[in-house]
Design a protein around this motif. Structure first.
Motif, mmCIF file in Angstrom:
data_model
loop_
_atom_site.group_PDB
_atom_site.id
_atom_site.type_symbol
_atom_site.label_atom_id
_atom_site.label_comp_id
_atom_site.label_asym_id
_atom_site.label_seq_id
_atom_site.Cartn_x
_atom_site.Cartn_y
_atom_site.Cartn_z
ATOM 1 N N HIS A 164 0.811 -1.220 0.000
ATOM 2 C CA HIS A 164 0.000 0.000 0.000
ATOM 3 C C HIS A 164 0.850 1.278 0.000
ATOM 4 O O HIS A 164 0.551 2.240 -0.710
ATOM 5 C CB HIS A 164 -0.937 -0.023 1.210
ATOM 6 C CG HIS A 164 -1.868 1.144 1.261
ATOM 7 N ND1 HIS A 164 -2.771 1.422 0.261
ATOM 8 C CD2 HIS A 164 -2.026 2.133 2.182
ATOM 9 C CE1 HIS A 164 -3.442 2.521 0.574
ATOM 10 N NE2 HIS A 164 -3.009 2.971 1.733
ATOM 11 N N HIS A 207 1.291 4.476 -2.691
ATOM 12 C CA HIS A 207 1.154 5.912 -2.404
ATOM 13 C C HIS A 207 2.322 6.682 -3.032
ATOM 14 O O HIS A 207 2.135 7.767 -3.578
ATOM 15 C CB HIS A 207 1.121 6.163 -0.900
ATOM 16 C CG HIS A 207 -0.275 6.142 -0.319
ATOM 17 N ND1 HIS A 207 -1.272 6.980 -0.751
ATOM 18 C CD2 HIS A 207 -0.825 5.386 0.666
ATOM 19 C CE1 HIS A 207 -2.386 6.745 -0.060
ATOM 20 N NE2 HIS A 207 -2.141 5.779 0.796
ATOM 21 N N SER A 265 0.196 8.683 6.279
ATOM 22 C CA SER A 265 -1.189 8.283 6.034
ATOM 23 C C SER A 265 -1.901 8.127 7.369
ATOM 24 O O SER A 265 -1.392 8.519 8.429
ATOM 25 C CB SER A 265 -1.212 6.976 5.248
ATOM 26 O OG SER A 265 -0.810 5.916 6.076
ATOM 27 N N GLY A 266 -3.093 7.524 7.328
ATOM 28 C CA GLY A 266 -3.852 7.328 8.551
ATOM 29 C C GLY A 266 -3.194 6.304 9.470
ATOM 30 O O GLY A 266 -3.320 6.372 10.691
ATOM 31 N N GLY A 308 -1.690 10.949 10.676
ATOM 32 C CA GLY A 308 -3.120 11.002 10.333
ATOM 33 C C GLY A 308 -3.987 10.553 11.495
ATOM 34 O O GLY A 308 -5.055 11.133 11.764
ATOM 35 N N ASP A 341 -6.936 12.555 13.335
ATOM 36 C CA ASP A 341 -8.291 11.983 13.392
ATOM 37 C C ASP A 341 -8.795 11.898 14.829
ATOM 38 O O ASP A 341 -9.951 12.189 15.115
ATOM 39 C CB ASP A 341 -8.317 10.590 12.739
ATOM 40 C CG ASP A 341 -8.086 10.663 11.229
ATOM 41 O OD1 ASP A 341 -8.185 11.774 10.670
ATOM 42 O OD2 ASP A 341 -7.794 9.628 10.611
ATOM 43 N N GLY A 395 -8.682 14.676 9.774
ATOM 44 C CA GLY A 395 -7.584 15.445 9.175
ATOM 45 C C GLY A 395 -8.103 16.431 8.146
ATOM 46 O O GLY A 395 -7.661 17.584 8.086
ATOM 47 N N VAL A 396 -9.056 15.983 7.371
ATOM 48 C CA VAL A 396 -9.616 16.826 6.307
ATOM 49 C C VAL A 396 -10.361 18.006 6.935
ATOM 50 O O VAL A 396 -10.161 19.169 6.544
ATOM 51 C CB VAL A 396 -10.600 15.994 5.437
ATOM 52 C CG1 VAL A 396 -11.123 16.824 4.282
ATOM 53 C CG2 VAL A 396 -9.925 14.719 4.942
ATOM 54 N N ASP A 453 -7.981 20.498 8.553
ATOM 55 C CA ASP A 453 -7.265 21.304 7.564
ATOM 56 C C ASP A 453 -8.143 22.469 7.112
ATOM 57 O O ASP A 453 -7.678 23.605 6.991
ATOM 58 C CB ASP A 453 -6.873 20.425 6.361
ATOM 59 C CG ASP A 453 -5.778 21.050 5.512
ATOM 60 O OD1 ASP A 453 -5.253 22.117 5.896
ATOM 61 O OD2 ASP A 453 -5.442 20.475 4.457
ATOM 62 N N GLY A 505 -2.309 9.912 2.434
ATOM 63 C CA GLY A 505 -3.466 10.783 2.642
ATOM 64 C C GLY A 505 -3.134 12.126 3.258
ATOM 65 O O GLY A 505 -3.669 13.162 2.850
ATOM 66 N N ASN A 544 -2.416 17.711 3.199
ATOM 67 C CA ASN A 544 -2.484 18.777 4.198
ATOM 68 C C ASN A 544 -1.789 20.058 3.732
ATOM 69 O O ASN A 544 -0.621 20.042 3.333
ATOM 70 C CB ASN A 544 -1.859 18.293 5.513
ATOM 71 C CG ASN A 544 -2.024 19.313 6.600
ATOM 72 O OD1 ASN A 544 -1.107 20.054 6.927
ATOM 73 N ND2 ASN A 544 -3.220 19.394 7.143
ATOM 74 N N ASP A 602 -6.585 7.067 -0.910
ATOM 75 C CA ASP A 602 -6.457 5.725 -1.482
ATOM 76 C C ASP A 602 -7.194 5.628 -2.826
ATOM 77 O O ASP A 602 -8.347 6.034 -2.931
ATOM 78 C CB ASP A 602 -7.025 4.695 -0.494
ATOM 79 C CG ASP A 602 -6.209 4.661 0.792
ATOM 80 O OD1 ASP A 602 -5.055 5.145 0.772
ATOM 81 O OD2 ASP A 602 -6.723 4.144 1.804
HETATM 82 O O1 KG4 Z 1 -3.657 7.278 2.828
HETATM 83 P P1 KG4 Z 1 -4.996 7.458 3.405
HETATM 84 O O2 KG4 Z 1 -6.117 7.922 2.502
HETATM 85 O O3 KG4 Z 1 -5.474 6.126 4.087
HETATM 86 C C1 KG4 Z 1 -4.565 5.311 4.751
HETATM 87 O O4 KG4 Z 1 -3.810 4.591 4.075
HETATM 88 O O5 KG4 Z 1 -4.530 5.435 6.003
HETATM 89 O O6 KG4 Z 1 -4.860 8.471 4.623
HETATM 90 C C2 KG4 Z 1 -5.962 8.820 5.389
HETATM 91 C C3 KG4 Z 1 -5.520 9.835 6.419
HETATM 92 C C4 KG4 Z 1 -6.603 10.140 7.452
HETATM 93 O O7 KG4 Z 1 -5.989 10.106 8.718
HETATM 94 C C5 KG4 Z 1 -7.054 11.556 7.096
HETATM 95 O O8 KG4 Z 1 -7.532 12.289 8.189
HETATM 96 C C6 KG4 Z 1 -5.766 12.121 6.557
HETATM 97 O O9 KG4 Z 1 -5.218 11.096 5.777
HETATM 98 N N1 KG4 Z 1 -5.979 13.310 5.718
HETATM 99 C C7 KG4 Z 1 -5.549 14.537 6.060
HETATM 100 C C8 KG4 Z 1 -5.955 15.412 5.013
HETATM 101 N N2 KG4 Z 1 -6.606 14.655 4.075
HETATM 102 C C9 KG4 Z 1 -6.595 13.373 4.520
HETATM 103 N N3 KG4 Z 1 -4.877 14.980 7.125
HETATM 104 C C10 KG4 Z 1 -4.585 16.279 7.190
HETATM 105 N N4 KG4 Z 1 -4.946 17.175 6.244
HETATM 106 C C11 KG4 Z 1 -5.629 16.789 5.147
HETATM 107 N N5 KG4 Z 1 -5.957 17.674 4.209
#
Ligand code: KG4
Ligand code: ZN
Length: 338
Positions: free
Chosen positions: A111, A115, A136-137, A163, A167, A180-181, A184, A270, A274, A302
């Motif tokens: 995974h 990325h 990532s998360g 992440g 969260d 996170g979204v 931001d 993910g 940010n 993802d």
């Molecule tokens: O890579 P991803 O989509 O899934 C995993 O592989 O975990 O990452 C998801 C993570 C979540 O914790 C989400 O809150 C965070 O990415 N995330 C962000 C933003 N967009 C997504 N964190 C901070 N700022 C953002 N704009």
């Protein structure tokens, strides 16, 4: 060479077709965010079931929108590790079924490698070696990418991922999943110096991170304010937290880049969406005098296009799955630890 990618590692079901690891011909994504939001986070069992319902349809959509049929595909790539095990198993079994029905080669994709590969789709000029900050998360690591299938971890989080920290704090702040979204968006107007947080450094390990202290301090700040009935500016709080996390990430990115004399920097995962992190990484690259490659916002989360992109390079390297391929909840990205 056209690769069909399949992604079901967490809460996005996705299928995509990519040509030669670089050109996205289609990408169909269905997010489960609305379902999981009801529970404040991903419910693994629900995620698996939703993948089962969607994966066949999304694969057909990806083929249709590329104007192709399975007869035009040269290989199948599937996210096999790391991730939610039940969710991964849906994609892996679907891909194994497709591979055995068509006779196409199947490659398992890591995974986090995928990325990183999201950047190959957006930046035709990007090729290894480069230093990647993968956030990532579930993961936060600094990885030296010496080849398309050659990875060396230089630093990683000792506890929470960046992440995960966003969260969890966002949930206490009352923001919707994924936090996170939402944080931001909230952070666009605040003062980054308004609240101070402990450092995310790990003594004696200059390239590792630790976000649990920062997360606990942030949660304590919120509980204190709540108990005392104190008002505070949410935007100030959000941007201060993001600034501290981004500072920790880019500080070590810079340190690692100097150590390995990296010719380029790459953000992936993910959290690379940010805004504060993107800005700080840009400043870091400028200080170092090397280019920075950022995934476009559409490819930060993802998706199967990044899986198909990395899958192309895995197949080129002869990484073909046996029919006994199984999914794994955890696995190192490093080449030496395969
Ligand atoms: O890579 P991803 O989509 O899934 C995993 O592989 O975990 O990452 C998801 C993570 C979540 O914790 C989400 O809150 C965070 O990415 N995330 C962000 C933003 N967009 C997504 N964190 C901070 N700022 C953002 N704009
Ligand atoms: Zn991810």
């Amino acid at each position: 060479m056209r690769i069909l990618g399949i992604e079901t590692s967490c809460d996005e079901t996705s299928a995509a077709v990519v040509q030669d690891g670089r050109r996205q011909l289609s990408c169909a994504v269905r997010t489960q965010i609305d379902i999981h939001r009801l529970y404040g986070g991903v419910v693994p069992e629900i995620a698996s079931r939703a993948h089962v319902e969607s994966i066949g349809q999304l694969t057909q959509m990806a083929l249709d929108s590329a104007g192709l049929t399975l007869a035009d595909i040269d290989g199948i790539a599937v996210t096999a590790w790391p991730g939610l095990i039940g969710a991964l198993l849906v994609g892996v079994n679907f891909a194994k079924g497709l591979a055995s029905a068509t006779g196409l080669p199947l490659t398992p994709v890591h995974h986090l490698r995928s990325h990183v590969a999201a950047n190959y789709l957006a930046h035709p000029e990007l090729s290894p070696p480069f230093l990647a900050l993968i956030v990532s998360g579930g993961h936060t690591s600094l990885v030296y990418v010496t080849g398309y299938t050659e990875f060396q971890t230089l630093g990683r989080t000792r506890d929470d991922a960046a992440g995960e920290c966003f969260d969890k704090v966002a949930r206490v702040l009352g923001l919707p999943y994924p936090g996170g979204v939402a944080m931001d968006a909230l952070a666009q107007t605040g003062d980054p110096e308004a609240v101070s947080f402990p450092s995310a450094e790990v003594r004696g390990a200059p390239l590792d991170f630790s976000f649990s202290g920062l997360k606990t301090a942030a949660v304590n700040f919120l509980h204190n304010a709540q108990q005392k009935g104190q008002d505070f500016c949410k935007a100030d709080f959000a941007v201060s937290l993001m600034d501290s996390v981004a500072q920790a990430l880019t500080g070590r990115l810079e340190e690692a880049a100097r150590q390995v004399q990296a010719p380029a920097l790459v953000l992936a995962g993910g959290v690379s969406a940010n805004s504060v992190l993107r800005r700080k990484a840009q400043e870091t690259a400028q200080r170092l005098g090397i280019p920075l490659f950022l995934p476009p916002l559409s490819l930060c989360g993802d998706n199967a296009a990044m899986v198909a992109a990395q899958g192309y390079f895995e197949l080129q390297a002869g990484n073909i799955a046996a029919s006994s391929l199984n999914a794994l909840a955890t696995k190192e990205i490093d080449t030496s630890k395969l």
